[in-house]
Design a protein around this motif. Sequence first.
Motif, PDB file in Angstrom:
ATOM      1  N   ILE A  20      62.304  49.818  46.316  1.00  0.00           N
ATOM      2  CA  ILE A  20      63.205  50.122  47.430  1.00  0.00           C
ATOM      3  C   ILE A  20      64.375  50.933  46.877  1.00  0.00           C
ATOM      4  O   ILE A  20      65.101  50.466  45.990  1.00  0.00           O
ATOM      5  CB  ILE A  20      63.766  48.845  48.085  1.00  0.00           C
ATOM      6  CG1 ILE A  20      62.628  47.876  48.436  1.00  0.00           C
ATOM      7  CG2 ILE A  20      64.556  49.208  49.349  1.00  0.00           C
ATOM      8  CD1 ILE A  20      63.117  46.512  48.865  1.00  0.00           C
ATOM      9  N   THR A  21      64.540  52.116  47.401  1.00  0.00           N
ATOM     10  CA  THR A  21      65.628  52.974  46.936  1.00  0.00           C
ATOM     11  C   THR A  21      66.797  52.938  47.901  1.00  0.00           C
ATOM     12  O   THR A  21      66.613  53.000  49.111  1.00  0.00           O
ATOM     13  CB  THR A  21      65.136  54.417  46.756  1.00  0.00           C
ATOM     14  OG1 THR A  21      64.134  54.436  45.738  1.00  0.00           O
ATOM     15  CG2 THR A  21      66.282  55.324  46.335  1.00  0.00           C
ATOM     16  N   PHE A  46      71.459  36.137  46.197  1.00  0.00           N
ATOM     17  CA  PHE A  46      71.664  37.151  45.174  1.00  0.00           C
ATOM     18  C   PHE A  46      70.384  37.337  44.370  1.00  0.00           C
ATOM     19  O   PHE A  46      69.738  36.368  43.957  1.00  0.00           O
ATOM     20  CB  PHE A  46      72.807  36.709  44.259  1.00  0.00           C
ATOM     21  CG  PHE A  46      73.020  37.563  43.047  1.00  0.00           C
ATOM     22  CD1 PHE A  46      72.362  37.286  41.858  1.00  0.00           C
ATOM     23  CD2 PHE A  46      73.885  38.637  43.091  1.00  0.00           C
ATOM     24  CE1 PHE A  46      72.570  38.063  40.731  1.00  0.00           C
ATOM     25  CE2 PHE A  46      74.099  39.419  41.971  1.00  0.00           C
ATOM     26  CZ  PHE A  46      73.447  39.126  40.791  1.00  0.00           C
ATOM     27  N   ILE A  47      69.996  38.617  44.155  1.00  0.00           N
ATOM     28  CA  ILE A  47      68.819  38.884  43.331  1.00  0.00           C
ATOM     29  C   ILE A  47      69.221  39.452  41.991  1.00  0.00           C
ATOM     30  O   ILE A  47      68.832  38.954  40.942  1.00  0.00           O
ATOM     31  CB  ILE A  47      67.885  39.911  43.993  1.00  0.00           C
ATOM     32  CG1 ILE A  47      67.401  39.470  45.347  1.00  0.00           C
ATOM     33  CG2 ILE A  47      66.681  40.170  43.098  1.00  0.00           C
ATOM     34  CD1 ILE A  47      66.523  40.538  45.996  1.00  0.00           C
ATOM     35  N   ILE A  48      69.986  40.543  42.020  1.00  0.00           N
ATOM     36  CA  ILE A  48      70.258  41.262  40.784  1.00  0.00           C
ATOM     37  C   ILE A  48      71.476  42.144  40.960  1.00  0.00           C
ATOM     38  O   ILE A  48      71.799  42.540  42.078  1.00  0.00           O
ATOM     39  CB  ILE A  48      69.015  42.098  40.379  1.00  0.00           C
ATOM     40  CG1 ILE A  48      69.084  42.544  38.909  1.00  0.00           C
ATOM     41  CG2 ILE A  48      68.854  43.305  41.302  1.00  0.00           C
ATOM     42  CD1 ILE A  48      67.743  43.081  38.392  1.00  0.00           C
ATOM     43  N   GLN A  49      72.131  42.423  39.869  1.00  0.00           N
ATOM     44  CA  GLN A  49      73.320  43.273  39.906  1.00  0.00           C
ATOM     45  C   GLN A  49      73.331  44.142  38.657  1.00  0.00           C
ATOM     46  O   GLN A  49      72.946  43.686  37.574  1.00  0.00           O
ATOM     47  CB  GLN A  49      74.585  42.417  39.957  1.00  0.00           C
ATOM     48  CG  GLN A  49      75.878  43.193  40.119  1.00  0.00           C
ATOM     49  CD  GLN A  49      77.080  42.260  40.188  1.00  0.00           C
ATOM     50  OE1 GLN A  49      77.499  41.694  39.187  1.00  0.00           O
ATOM     51  NE2 GLN A  49      77.625  42.106  41.382  1.00  0.00           N
ATOM     52  N   GLY A  50      73.770  45.385  38.821  1.00  0.00           N
ATOM     53  CA  GLY A  50      73.830  46.272  37.667  1.00  0.00           C
ATOM     54  C   GLY A  50      74.898  47.324  37.835  1.00  0.00           C
ATOM     55  O   GLY A  50      75.410  47.552  38.940  1.00  0.00           O
ATOM     56  N   TYR A  51      75.229  47.974  36.724  1.00  0.00           N
ATOM     57  CA  TYR A  51      76.223  49.047  36.757  1.00  0.00           C
ATOM     58  C   TYR A  51      75.569  50.395  36.463  1.00  0.00           C
ATOM     59  O   TYR A  51      75.847  51.376  37.155  1.00  0.00           O
ATOM     60  CB  TYR A  51      77.330  48.788  35.738  1.00  0.00           C
ATOM     61  CG  TYR A  51      78.424  49.808  35.772  1.00  0.00           C
ATOM     62  CD1 TYR A  51      78.448  50.864  34.855  1.00  0.00           C
ATOM     63  CD2 TYR A  51      79.416  49.745  36.735  1.00  0.00           C
ATOM     64  CE1 TYR A  51      79.448  51.824  34.911  1.00  0.00           C
ATOM     65  CE2 TYR A  51      80.419  50.704  36.792  1.00  0.00           C
ATOM     66  CZ  TYR A  51      80.426  51.729  35.872  1.00  0.00           C
ATOM     67  OH  TYR A  51      81.411  52.677  35.932  1.00  0.00           O
ATOM     68  N   LEU A  62      66.240  46.595  38.290  1.00  0.00           N
ATOM     69  CA  LEU A  62      67.124  47.503  38.994  1.00  0.00           C
ATOM     70  C   LEU A  62      67.308  48.747  38.134  1.00  0.00           C
ATOM     71  O   LEU A  62      67.735  48.643  36.981  1.00  0.00           O
ATOM     72  CB  LEU A  62      68.478  46.844  39.256  1.00  0.00           C
ATOM     73  CG  LEU A  62      69.531  47.663  39.994  1.00  0.00           C
ATOM     74  CD1 LEU A  62      69.023  48.090  41.363  1.00  0.00           C
ATOM     75  CD2 LEU A  62      70.818  46.864  40.134  1.00  0.00           C
ATOM     76  N   PHE A  63      66.964  49.883  38.713  1.00  0.00           N
ATOM     77  CA  PHE A  63      67.070  51.146  38.000  1.00  0.00           C
ATOM     78  C   PHE A  63      68.203  51.964  38.606  1.00  0.00           C
ATOM     79  O   PHE A  63      68.235  52.195  39.823  1.00  0.00           O
ATOM     80  CB  PHE A  63      65.759  51.933  38.105  1.00  0.00           C
ATOM     81  CG  PHE A  63      64.582  51.215  37.500  1.00  0.00           C
ATOM     82  CD1 PHE A  63      63.784  50.379  38.263  1.00  0.00           C
ATOM     83  CD2 PHE A  63      64.273  51.384  36.159  1.00  0.00           C
ATOM     84  CE1 PHE A  63      62.709  49.715  37.711  1.00  0.00           C
ATOM     85  CE2 PHE A  63      63.194  50.730  35.593  1.00  0.00           C
ATOM     86  CZ  PHE A  63      62.406  49.891  36.372  1.00  0.00           C
ATOM     87  N   ILE A  64      69.102  52.422  37.761  1.00  0.00           N
ATOM     88  CA  ILE A  64      70.260  53.173  38.223  1.00  0.00           C
ATOM     89  C   ILE A  64      70.359  54.452  37.403  1.00  0.00           C
ATOM     90  O   ILE A  64      70.530  54.396  36.182  1.00  0.00           O
ATOM     91  CB  ILE A  64      71.555  52.349  38.064  1.00  0.00           C
ATOM     92  CG1 ILE A  64      71.404  50.992  38.762  1.00  0.00           C
ATOM     93  CG2 ILE A  64      72.755  53.109  38.644  1.00  0.00           C
ATOM     94  CD1 ILE A  64      72.502  50.010  38.426  1.00  0.00           C
ATOM     95  N   SER A  70      72.419  56.518  43.492  1.00  0.00           N
ATOM     96  CA  SER A  70      71.322  55.793  44.113  1.00  0.00           C
ATOM     97  C   SER A  70      70.896  54.684  43.162  1.00  0.00           C
ATOM     98  O   SER A  70      71.323  54.651  41.998  1.00  0.00           O
ATOM     99  CB  SER A  70      70.141  56.720  44.407  1.00  0.00           C
ATOM    100  OG  SER A  70      69.568  57.166  43.192  1.00  0.00           O
ATOM    101  N   SER A  71      70.089  53.798  43.657  1.00  0.00           N
ATOM    102  CA  SER A  71      69.526  52.753  42.811  1.00  0.00           C
ATOM    103  C   SER A  71      68.184  52.340  43.401  1.00  0.00           C
ATOM    104  O   SER A  71      67.944  52.532  44.602  1.00  0.00           O
ATOM    105  CB  SER A  71      70.463  51.543  42.702  1.00  0.00           C
ATOM    106  OG  SER A  71      70.720  50.992  43.972  1.00  0.00           O
TER     107      SER A  71
END
Lengths: 112, 119
Positions: A20-21, A46-51, A62-64, A70-71
Amino acid sequence: LAKTTQPISMDSYEGQEVNITCSHNNIATNDYITWYQQFPSQGPRFIIQGYKTKVTNEVASLFIPADRKSSTLSLPRVSLSDTAVYYCLVGDERSNDYKLSFGAGTTVTVRA
Amino acid sequence: DARVTQTPRHKVTEMGQEVTMRCQPILGHNTVFWYRQTMMQGLELLAYFRNRAPLDDSGMPKDRFSAEMPDATLATLKIQPSEPRDSAVYFCASGLASQGGPLMNTEAFFGQGTRLTVV
């Protein structure tokens, strides 16, 4: 302007990978990207968090990209129980709005 | 297993009556959120508190809604008088935000919600 843009819905089959983008062109420098999951009749979880770059936990990845505009949330080998609404949240520096505001989310339906 | 507790889980009331929903945040959390969810509007942020002080309640209809935190273990959302359009699921969430940090960098834990029906 919308803070985030994600597809309204996605269909998948058991065992497939779901990506999912989320677009967030106005993400603030110090803000993180956070994803929540909501099952019917339950509160979001909450699933995931990233910077930046990539974050992985037992539930998802999670790809950023470098520009952080976008992520992509990746759910590996989904099962029927992954059917839920997935929300992407980021801050918006232009509006100085740091509230935990949810958009419409993406309804993911996993079929057998 | 720490969790956010909301009461009641279900409430049916007549139009014009006062409704009070309660939330017990996770012990030690300094941020509390109130949300309303309907099929049409999705999840709407009504209000949030940091260290018991209201930071923003711009999402809340001021004429009939009020939110308070009498102490660190209790948050309340009151509707007076209630109307049929208030029918929704109301969620409370709590989180631990770093002092002075943006709220977006906090993980929020949600309660099971209060399903309100106003007839």
